[in-house]
Design a protein around this motif. Sequence first.
Motif, PDB file in Angstrom:
ATOM      1  N   GLN A 261       0.958  -1.194   0.116  1.00 48.29           N
ATOM      2  CA  GLN A 261      -0.619   0.120  -0.162  1.00 48.29           C
ATOM      3  C   GLN A 261       0.686   0.965  -0.257  1.00 48.29           C
ATOM      4  OE1 GLN A 261      -2.144  -1.043   3.370  1.00 48.29           O
ATOM      5  NE2 GLN A 261      -4.351  -0.642   1.835  1.00 48.29           N
ATOM      6  N   ASN A 262       0.528   2.372  -0.490  1.00 46.93           N
ATOM      7  CA  ASN A 262       0.748   3.997  -0.466  1.00 46.93           C
ATOM      8  C   ASN A 262      -0.106   4.693  -0.262  1.00 46.93           C
ATOM      9  OD1 ASN A 262       3.711   2.591  -2.276  1.00 46.93           O
ATOM     10  ND2 ASN A 262       2.156   2.363  -3.828  1.00 46.93           N
ATOM     11  N   LEU A 263       0.516   5.701   0.330  1.00 45.31           N
ATOM     12  CA  LEU A 263       0.237   7.075   0.690  1.00 45.31           C
ATOM     13  C   LEU A 263       0.235   7.955  -0.930  1.00 45.31           C
ATOM     14  CD1 LEU A 263      -2.291   8.805   2.011  1.00 45.31           C
ATOM     15  CD2 LEU A 263       0.248   9.395   3.462  1.00 45.31           C
ATOM     16  N   LEU A 264      -1.025   8.331  -1.779  1.00 41.46           N
ATOM     17  CA  LEU A 264      -0.509   9.427  -2.737  1.00 41.46           C
ATOM     18  C   LEU A 264      -1.406  10.401  -1.482  1.00 41.46           C
ATOM     19  CD1 LEU A 264      -2.202   6.659  -5.579  1.00 41.46           C
ATOM     20  CD2 LEU A 264       0.339   7.630  -4.910  1.00 41.46           C
ATOM     21  N   LYS A 265      -0.618  11.612  -2.562  1.00 40.13           N
ATOM     22  CA  LYS A 265      -1.905  13.273  -2.005  1.00 40.13           C
ATOM     23  C   LYS A 265      -0.956  13.876  -3.159  1.00 40.13           C
ATOM     24  CE  LYS A 265      -1.662  15.881   1.729  1.00 40.13           C
ATOM     25  NZ  LYS A 265      -0.370  16.984   2.773  1.00 40.13           N
ATOM     26  N   TYR A 266      -2.516  14.367  -3.529  1.00 41.91           N
ATOM     27  CA  TYR A 266      -2.493  15.726  -5.214  1.00 41.91           C
ATOM     28  C   TYR A 266      -3.474  16.791  -3.939  1.00 41.91           C
ATOM     29  CZ  TYR A 266      -2.202  11.413  -7.474  1.00 41.91           C
ATOM     30  OH  TYR A 266      -1.466  10.084  -7.899  1.00 41.91           O
ATOM     31  N   GLU A 267      -2.820  17.742  -5.403  1.00 39.32           N
ATOM     32  CA  GLU A 267      -4.030  18.683  -4.860  1.00 39.32           C
ATOM     33  C   GLU A 267      -4.450  19.224  -6.083  1.00 39.32           C
ATOM     34  OE1 GLU A 267      -2.680  23.370  -5.224  1.00 39.32           O
ATOM     35  OE2 GLU A 267      -1.796  22.258  -4.510  1.00 39.32           O
ATOM     36  N   MET A 268      -5.751  19.093  -5.739  1.00 32.94           N
ATOM     37  CA  MET A 268      -7.522  19.739  -6.961  1.00 32.94           C
ATOM     38  C   MET A 268      -7.425  20.441  -6.780  1.00 32.94           C
ATOM     39  SD  MET A 268      -8.008  15.222  -7.444  1.00 32.94           S
ATOM     40  CE  MET A 268      -6.947  14.262  -8.124  1.00 32.94           C
ATOM     41  N   GLY A 269      -7.424  21.564  -7.699  1.00 31.88           N
ATOM     42  CA  GLY A 269      -8.036  23.016  -6.942  1.00 31.88           C
ATOM     43  C   GLY A 269      -7.301  23.301  -6.058  1.00 31.88           C
ATOM     44  N   LYS A 270      -8.252  24.309  -4.567  1.00 27.19           N
ATOM     45  CA  LYS A 270      -7.761  24.480  -3.586  1.00 27.19           C
ATOM     46  C   LYS A 270      -7.464  23.912  -2.207  1.00 27.19           C
ATOM     47  CE  LYS A 270      -8.689  29.119  -4.198  1.00 27.19           C
ATOM     48  NZ  LYS A 270      -9.298  30.326  -4.296  1.00 27.19           N
ATOM     49  N   ARG A 271      -7.830  22.233  -2.879  1.00 27.51           N
ATOM     50  CA  ARG A 271      -8.354  21.109  -2.208  1.00 27.51           C
ATOM     51  C   ARG A 271      -6.543  19.539  -2.080  1.00 27.51           C
ATOM     52  NH1 ARG A 271     -13.613  19.205  -2.197  1.00 27.51           N
ATOM     53  NH2 ARG A 271     -12.467  16.617  -2.138  1.00 27.51           N
ATOM     54  N   GLU A 272      -6.252  20.120  -1.264  1.00 25.26           N
ATOM     55  CA  GLU A 272      -5.396  18.176  -0.921  1.00 25.26           C
ATOM     56  C   GLU A 272      -6.098  17.112  -0.790  1.00 25.26           C
ATOM     57  OE1 GLU A 272      -1.940  18.838   0.998  1.00 25.26           O
ATOM     58  OE2 GLU A 272      -1.537  20.288   0.032  1.00 25.26           O
ATOM     59  N   ILE A 273      -6.393  16.013  -1.532  1.00 29.64           N
ATOM     60  CA  ILE A 273      -7.342  14.987  -1.358  1.00 29.64           C
ATOM     61  C   ILE A 273      -5.860  14.443  -0.614  1.00 29.64           C
ATOM     62  CG2 ILE A 273      -8.139  13.341  -2.324  1.00 29.64           C
ATOM     63  CD1 ILE A 273      -9.172  15.590  -4.066  1.00 29.64           C
ATOM     64  N   GLU A 274      -5.960  12.781  -0.114  1.00 28.25           N
ATOM     65  CA  GLU A 274      -5.167  11.319   0.154  1.00 28.25           C
ATOM     66  C   GLU A 274      -5.787  10.529  -0.071  1.00 28.25           C
ATOM     67  OE1 GLU A 274      -3.695  12.207   4.257  1.00 28.25           O
ATOM     68  OE2 GLU A 274      -2.276  13.639   4.312  1.00 28.25           O
ATOM     69  N   MET A 275      -5.197   9.857  -0.778  1.00 25.05           N
ATOM     70  CA  MET A 275      -5.689   8.239  -0.814  1.00 25.05           C
ATOM     71  C   MET A 275      -4.793   7.481  -0.562  1.00 25.05           C
ATOM     72  SD  MET A 275      -5.480   8.726  -5.627  1.00 25.05           S
ATOM     73  CE  MET A 275      -6.066   9.951  -5.382  1.00 25.05           C
ATOM     74  N   THR A 276      -5.255   6.138  -0.045  1.00 30.87           N
ATOM     75  CA  THR A 276      -4.570   4.676  -0.222  1.00 30.87           C
ATOM     76  C   THR A 276      -4.358   3.992  -1.189  1.00 30.87           C
ATOM     77  OG1 THR A 276      -5.221   4.949   2.351  1.00 30.87           O
ATOM     78  CG2 THR A 276      -3.809   2.766   1.062  1.00 30.87           C
ATOM     79  N   GLU A 277      -3.073   3.805  -2.459  1.00 35.46           N
ATOM     80  CA  GLU A 277      -3.120   2.763  -3.449  1.00 35.46           C
ATOM     81  C   GLU A 277      -2.670   1.161  -2.630  1.00 35.46           C
ATOM     82  OE1 GLU A 277      -0.902   2.092  -7.609  1.00 35.46           O
ATOM     83  OE2 GLU A 277       0.269   2.388  -5.519  1.00 35.46           O
ATOM     84  N   THR A 278      -3.569   0.577  -3.314  1.00 32.17           N
ATOM     85  CA  THR A 278      -4.039  -0.808  -2.928  1.00 32.17           C
ATOM     86  C   THR A 278      -3.462  -1.995  -3.252  1.00 32.17           C
ATOM     87  OG1 THR A 278      -4.986  -0.463  -0.771  1.00 32.17           O
ATOM     88  CG2 THR A 278      -3.955  -3.691  -0.993  1.00 32.17           C
ATOM     89  N   ILE A 279      -2.172  -2.391  -4.401  1.00 29.42           N
ATOM     90  CA  ILE A 279      -2.359  -3.504  -5.425  1.00 29.42           C
ATOM     91  C   ILE A 279      -2.145  -3.959  -5.252  1.00 29.42           C
ATOM     92  CG2 ILE A 279       0.201  -3.374  -6.923  1.00 29.42           C
ATOM     93  CD1 ILE A 279       2.032  -1.600  -5.655  1.00 29.42           C
ATOM     94  N   LEU A 280      -3.108  -4.649  -6.019  1.00 29.52           N
ATOM     95  CA  LEU A 280      -3.759  -5.811  -6.109  1.00 29.52           C
ATOM     96  C   LEU A 280      -3.115  -6.775  -7.046  1.00 29.52           C
ATOM     97  CD1 LEU A 280      -7.432  -5.443  -6.759  1.00 29.52           C
ATOM     98  CD2 LEU A 280      -6.510  -5.633  -4.495  1.00 29.52           C
TER      99      LEU A 280
END
Length: 150
Positions: free
Chosen positions: A49-68
């Motif tokens: 699993q990896n934690l990914l962080k993005y800036e989308m507009g004025k917000r920051e979004i974190e998501m978890t990637e799980t490699i299947l």
Amino acid sequence: MKYQQEISINRPRNEVVEKFSDPDNLEHWQRGFIFMKPINGKLGAEGSQNLLKYEMGKREIEMTETILKNDLPKEYSATYEAKGVYNFQINRFNETPENATIWITDNEFKFSGFMKLFGWFMPGAFKKQSWKYMEDFKAFVEDGKSVKNE
């Protein structure tokens, strides 16, 4: 919501897969990418699993990637989970007789909470974002064009 997209990249499959599988390249073709941090397992391994962080507009979004599944070049499948959004994605890379590569991606999105409304009223936004990533990846692989400073 389910959809499939494909794009032709005028480069050999081994070169395309090499660039796709290198996490240092994410900043060059995923607009808004801030960082990726391994949080569980060996980087790139099935079940990791990896934690990914993005800036989308004025917000920051974190998501978890799980490699299947990581059976590149044939298949790379993973889930991406963020607040209110679950995405299951399969990526495949097929060779053409012209020594180009067809990148095919299957996406399935599920929404909860407030994002359920967003997914219902604006499903095209997710397809458009996926397509933009594919176009930017193609430009990065074929022409060395990076979105990093745009």
